[in-house]
Every structure is written in C-alpha cells, then in structure tokens.
Design a protein around this motif. Sequence first.
Motif, mmCIF file in Angstrom:
data_model
loop_
_atom_site.group_PDB
_atom_site.id
_atom_site.type_symbol
_atom_site.label_atom_id
_atom_site.label_comp_id
_atom_site.label_asym_id
_atom_site.label_seq_id
_atom_site.Cartn_x
_atom_site.Cartn_y
_atom_site.Cartn_z
ATOM 1 N N ASP A 30 0.855 -1.077 0.045
ATOM 2 C CA ASP A 30 -0.036 0.116 0.128
ATOM 3 C C ASP A 30 0.911 1.257 -0.191
ATOM 4 O OD1 ASP A 30 1.000 -0.170 2.489
ATOM 5 O OD2 ASP A 30 -0.877 0.053 3.564
ATOM 6 N N GLY A 31 2.146 1.275 -0.215
ATOM 7 C CA GLY A 31 3.087 2.322 -0.211
ATOM 8 C C GLY A 31 3.577 2.758 1.303
ATOM 9 N N VAL A 32 3.193 2.160 2.232
ATOM 10 C CA VAL A 32 3.586 2.776 3.624
ATOM 11 C C VAL A 32 5.080 2.159 3.694
ATOM 12 C CG1 VAL A 32 3.373 1.870 6.055
ATOM 13 C CG2 VAL A 32 1.471 2.578 4.693
ATOM 14 N N THR A 33 5.815 2.716 4.197
ATOM 15 C CA THR A 33 7.393 1.999 4.277
ATOM 16 C C THR A 33 7.672 2.055 6.198
ATOM 17 O OG1 THR A 33 8.397 4.440 4.233
ATOM 18 C CG2 THR A 33 7.985 2.956 2.143
ATOM 19 N N VAL A 34 8.262 1.274 6.593
ATOM 20 C CA VAL A 34 9.022 1.149 7.639
ATOM 21 C C VAL A 34 10.487 1.316 7.778
ATOM 22 C CG1 VAL A 34 8.961 0.106 10.229
ATOM 23 C CG2 VAL A 34 6.782 0.431 8.764
#
Length: 107
Positions: A91-95
């Motif tokens: 979904d494009g979220v990065t950590v």
Amino acid sequence: MVGSTPAHDVDPAVTVVDDPLALVRQLKREEGTGSDIRLRGGGRLAGALLPEIDELVLKGYPVVAGTGIPVSDCAFDPTVFDVAEHTAFPDGVTVTRLTRARQRTAP
C-alpha cells in the motif's frame, strides 16, 4: 522542560520530570534498563533526547498532508544514522529502522 508538560498531579502512575535527558541517561546507566527505553512521537522530546537515541523507527505514508510532527524539534545538528532495515508494503507504507552510526560524521 520540553514542550508542553502536563501538570505534575495528572495521574499517580505518571512521573513528570523537568529534565528528560538526565532521566534517560540515568536509566541507561542502570543495569538491564538501557535497551528498553521507548519514545513514541513527540518531536520536541525526541530533539531533547537526540544525544541518547540509539535507534529510530520511521514510518512513511504515501500521503502529502501539509504540516506534520517533526522527527526532531531541535537546533540544526546533523546526527548520522545507518539504515538497519527498510520494509515497503504494497500500500506504499514504509518502515525504516535506523541505528546510530559509530565513528562517522555527517556529510
């Protein structure tokens, strides 16, 4: 004192301190507690504690929302960290997990 500090009588389970940097340094000297200190949110507090931060976990979202909470609300003082781990989700979220660099200066 850092940022907006709650009243000292907020809750009996809460301890309000005037010098969070001194408290973190004290806790890091105590056996068994130094690696268990966590800070979530709060750019002002993170800025005050920057000399003692060993690891950062930054979450990124694919949304431009205008202004937000700064990672560190302190004077310009480059602090070098290494990327220890980076995960991108569908979904494009990065950590990204960063660890304090040793023996290196900022570019």
